[in-house]
Write an enzyme that holds these catalytic residues in place. Sequence first.
Site, PDB file in Angstrom:
ATOM      1  N   ASP A 243       2.396 -27.342 -36.696  1.00 25.34           N
ATOM      2  CA  ASP A 243       1.020 -27.012 -37.110  1.00 25.34           C
ATOM      3  C   ASP A 243       0.465 -25.871 -36.265  1.00 25.34           C
ATOM      4  O   ASP A 243      -0.108 -24.909 -36.774  1.00 25.34           O
ATOM      5  CB  ASP A 243       0.106 -28.250 -37.084  1.00 25.34           C
ATOM      6  CG  ASP A 243       0.401 -29.198 -35.930  1.00 25.34           C
ATOM      7  OD1 ASP A 243       1.318 -28.921 -35.136  1.00 25.34           O
ATOM      8  OD2 ASP A 243      -0.288 -30.226 -35.812  1.00 25.34           O
ATOM      9  N   ASP A 267      11.567 -24.305 -44.075  1.00 19.64           N
ATOM     10  CA  ASP A 267      11.239 -23.934 -45.455  1.00 19.64           C
ATOM     11  C   ASP A 267       9.831 -23.353 -45.509  1.00 19.64           C
ATOM     12  O   ASP A 267       9.582 -22.314 -46.127  1.00 19.64           O
ATOM     13  CB  ASP A 267      11.343 -25.200 -46.330  1.00 19.64           C
ATOM     14  CG  ASP A 267      11.232 -24.900 -47.818  1.00 19.64           C
ATOM     15  OD1 ASP A 267      11.179 -23.718 -48.190  1.00 19.64           O
ATOM     16  OD2 ASP A 267      11.188 -25.867 -48.604  1.00 19.64           O
ATOM     17  N   ASP A 271       8.405 -18.889 -45.532  1.00 17.27           N
ATOM     18  CA  ASP A 271       7.555 -18.265 -46.554  1.00 17.27           C
ATOM     19  C   ASP A 271       6.345 -17.599 -45.910  1.00 17.27           C
ATOM     20  O   ASP A 271       5.936 -16.504 -46.312  1.00 17.27           O
ATOM     21  CB  ASP A 271       7.088 -19.299 -47.594  1.00 17.27           C
ATOM     22  CG  ASP A 271       8.059 -19.400 -48.764  1.00 17.27           C
ATOM     23  OD1 ASP A 271       9.254 -19.064 -48.581  1.00 17.27           O
ATOM     24  OD2 ASP A 271       7.647 -19.811 -49.871  1.00 17.27           O
TER      25      ASP A 271
HETATM   26 MG    MG Z   1      11.066 -22.006 -49.865  1.00 21.40          MG
END
Ligand code: MG
Length: 377
Positions: A243, A267, A271
């Site tokens: 976080d 993941d 991004d």
């Molecule tokens: Mg992804």
Amino acid sequence: MYNIALIPGDGIGPEVIREGKRIIDFASELNNVQINWVEFPFGAEHYLKKGELLPDSVLEEIKGMDAIYLGAVGDPQVKPGILEKEILLKIRFSLDQYINLRPIRLLQGIESPLRNKTFKNINFYVVRENTEDFYIGTGSSFKGKEYHSDHVIKRNLFQSNIQIDFQLDGEEEIGYQLGLLTRKGSDRIIRYAFELAEKKGLSKVSTVDKANVLSDMYGLWRRVFKDVSRDFPDISTDYYYVDAMTMLMVTNPERFQIVVTPNMFGDIITDLGAAIQGGIGIAASANINPEGISMFEPIHGSAPDIKNQGKANPIAAILAGAMMLDSLGETKIASTIENVTQEVLKEGKIKPIEFGGKASTSEIGDGIIKKLKKLLN
Ligand code: MG
Ligand code: NAI
């Protein structure tokens, strides 16, 4: 000479791979290296025509090659999940590509959405674990009464059997997903991150996890991180919860050199990384098995909305190609491609449509080839 499996795939996949391939060929020839491309038709179109996804026999054939270069798969005519599972994930899992490597680098000539941040501030690698965590494919959802299930966990380093019993009242409905890390699986990815730091001449590796709250699983991760770090006394370490990491990637991205993280957090933060490095059309990635066959691809999908319009930015695919050459040991060719691509963007005469410019997919490729030709003179 290298044998490369080429899977252009769907949508803009073939458009961006065409540019990547000719740049790889051109730069390799300059250095007397030859690439033997073995092209495969897998993707939505092939599936809709032939009903075939990725046969085991082809997977066996690929195991004898040097690497895989992939565009993207996906098409609105095919139900989401089928191509991803039966082509992408099948390759990743059966070739045990346990490392997802994502350079987060703001190139000169590209604007980051982060105010006042330049190429000097955003330049690090995320090393994402690619096989374990919440991605072992073990879970279920159900409603009412007693429930008993047997899970065979296949997607990690050992095969084990887990039994779960629930007793629910009446109409209660639940869903669950199991996350799992192994010491072996954590050790090999963390070790890779430290070795990458040595190889790239970097001085720090950071772990991103959630060892404070999800302390069983990510507590193991941190113990392994500490153990592995002792084998690399010259490389410093620091620790972040995921976080806090999302805030720091926006406010202080210069803090990071190499970030190693379990699958799910990886993941998400990759991004975010693609966003701060300026856009999806320049972000490249590698799925690596250092002892086996690795796969190199742009992070974007097949972008059906801009298919066959010459609007796709091929730079992500081109940089994925450079990562492939780097991993094959052709570091000189790889850095030539990276440097020339950087030069072209910095000059600013060729600006991708993605960034409000006018340069089409092939014009970007042409610009890079032209600069490579100049190196000959
Ligand atoms: Mg992804
Ligand atoms: P996407 O990455 O294909 O597109 C998202 C947005 O970014 C679109 O507006 C697209 O036009 C733009 N975009 C993507 N790449 C670009 C490029 N090189 N240059 C300029 N603009 C670009 O993601 P989306 O739309 O969610 O998925 C489309 C299909 O791709 C789906 O079938 C999905 O399953 C698949 N997909 C496949 C991946 C892979 O093969 N590794 C990864 C992600 C999605």
